[in-house]
Write an enzyme that holds these catalytic residues in place. Structure first.
Site, PDB file in Angstrom:
ATOM      1  N   VAL B  76       0.868  -1.180   0.000  1.00  0.00           N
ATOM      2  CA  VAL B  76       0.000   0.000   0.000  1.00  0.00           C
ATOM      3  C   VAL B  76       0.903   1.228   0.000  1.00  0.00           C
ATOM      4  CG1 VAL B  76      -1.756   1.247   1.308  1.00  0.00           C
ATOM      5  CG2 VAL B  76      -1.780  -1.257   1.277  1.00  0.00           C
ATOM      6  N   CYS B  77       0.682   2.133  -0.931  1.00  0.00           N
ATOM      7  CA  CYS B  77       1.527   3.335  -1.023  1.00  0.00           C
ATOM      8  C   CYS B  77       1.396   4.158   0.251  1.00  0.00           C
ATOM      9  CB  CYS B  77       1.140   4.178  -2.225  1.00  0.00           C
ATOM     10  SG  CYS B  77       2.021   5.768  -2.248  1.00  0.00           S
ATOM     11  N   ILE B  78       2.517   4.404   0.892  1.00  0.00           N
ATOM     12  CA  ILE B  78       2.479   5.056   2.198  1.00  0.00           C
ATOM     13  C   ILE B  78       1.970   6.500   2.115  1.00  0.00           C
ATOM     14  CG2 ILE B  78       4.953   5.672   2.143  1.00  0.00           C
ATOM     15  CD1 ILE B  78       4.922   5.073   5.227  1.00  0.00           C
TER      16      ILE B  78
END
Lengths: 119, 130, 98
Positions: B76-78
């Protein structure tokens, strides 16, 4: 050899984080030295309009991120001629040095890249 | 063949379910999934706090089961996740937020993971919108 | 290289399909899914657009989406998920219009 990626940005700049997040994909790839191109089309060409003042919406300007593209190795920047004309923009007064491409050239451009992401 | 699959929509969007069905079909067809990457509103597909009415399909739960069952790499893109309130324990602690909604199997990381997956995969397939 | 373009937005009030058709390569294909399958409704402008684009054997629709929306068209070839996966490999790349 690294796979080339074309990012097509279709989002207007001040309608949420979408345009910025498309740019972030390009900037992240540039940092890895990947062969990247970025194409602005449809409402995405509004990102390149001159003299915008997003501060009036308390928004951070995208200009710094856009200007950073060449520094991050994203040197191939393209814009869709049809989208620019349709939106009454002058291709000569866009905020970045971009190559203006007609529909046939766009089809060829997309064909040349290994992968394409359209946001 | 190897797929990198990127999801740009929340669990309640049809395209999140479509991505899941595509991923299932890819594995069933004998292909591999190099990585699942969740970006933009796709980070909501990873939220453990999604509560779906009992008589409706729980796509978030299905994602979790699919990833765990097949031991897939799900990133998941931070930056996108922080902006949208999808936090793991480390980030909730760092920013002093009251809730954690991103437990394992999901992993928070940067956009470089999308590029890396696209480089090793034979196909990058993105799902988003309606 | 060939491209499979995937569109999931309704063509009514959205320009993705029109933009896609403008820059579609001669060996590229389109897969309609989600609300984009409404483009196949008979007698509509989007369907006309698809017809004139001469997409024989290059136009696909996700079967479950067409079925859910009562779209029954011979213009597009219906595909299930295994066929979607196969299509994504038949073409050199997949361009989803997010």
């Amino acid at each position: 050899m690294a796979k080339s990626l074309l990012i097509i940005s279709r989002q207007a700049p001040w309608s949420g984080p979408s345009a910025r997040e498309a740019l972030d994909i390009a900037l992240a790839g540039g940092a890895f030295d990947l062969p990247l191109g970025m194409l602005f089309m449809d409402d995405g060409v509004f990102q390149l309009a001159a003299a915008q003042q997003p501060a009036s919406l308390q928004l951070k300007d995208l200009a710094a991120n856009l200007q950073a593209l060449p520094m991050f190795g994203v040197e191939k920047l393209f814009v869709c001629a049809h989208s620019v004309a349709e939106r009454g923009l002058d291709p000569a007064s866009l905020s970045l040095p971009v190559e203006v491409l007609d529909d046939a050239a766009l089809a060829a451009l997309i064909g040349r890249y290994d992968q394409v992401v359209t946001l | 063949m190897k797929f990198a699959i990127a999801v740009f929509s929340p669990a309640h969007a049809p395209s999140s379910r479509r991505a899941l069905r595509f991923a299932e079909a890819a594995l069933a067809g004998g292909h591999q999934i190099a990585r699942l990457f969740f970006y933009q509103d796709g980070v909501h597909s990873a939220s453990a706090n999604v509560v779906t009415p009992q008589d409706e399909l729980d796509v978030a739960a299905q994602w979790r089961a699919f990833i765990e069952g097949n031991q897939l790499d799900a990133v998941v893109c931070i930056a996108a996740a922080l902006r949208r309130g999808v936090l793991d324990a480390t980030e909730a602690n760092r920013y002093q937020r009251p809730a954690v909604n991103l437990p394992a199997p999901w992993e928070l990381s940067g956009l470089g993971q999308l590029h890396e997956a696209a480089q090793v995969a034979d196909r990058l397939v993105c799902f988003g919108g309606d | 290289m060939t491209t499979l373009h995937v569109i999931s937005h309704s063509p009514f009030g959205d320009n993705r399909l029109a933009s896609c058709l403008r820059l579609l390569g001669t060996d590229d294909a389109i897969l309609l899914c989600g609300d984009a399958v409404y483009a196949l409704r008979a007698g509509t402008a989007p369907q006309q657009l698809l017809q004139t684009a001469r997409l024989q054997h290059r136009l696909f629709a996700l079967a479950e989406d067409a079925q859910a929306r009562a779209i029954d068209s011979t213009l597009a070839e219906a595909v299930d998920y295994p066929a979607f996966v196969e299509l994504s490999l038949r073409f050199d790349k997949v361009n989803s219009w997010l």
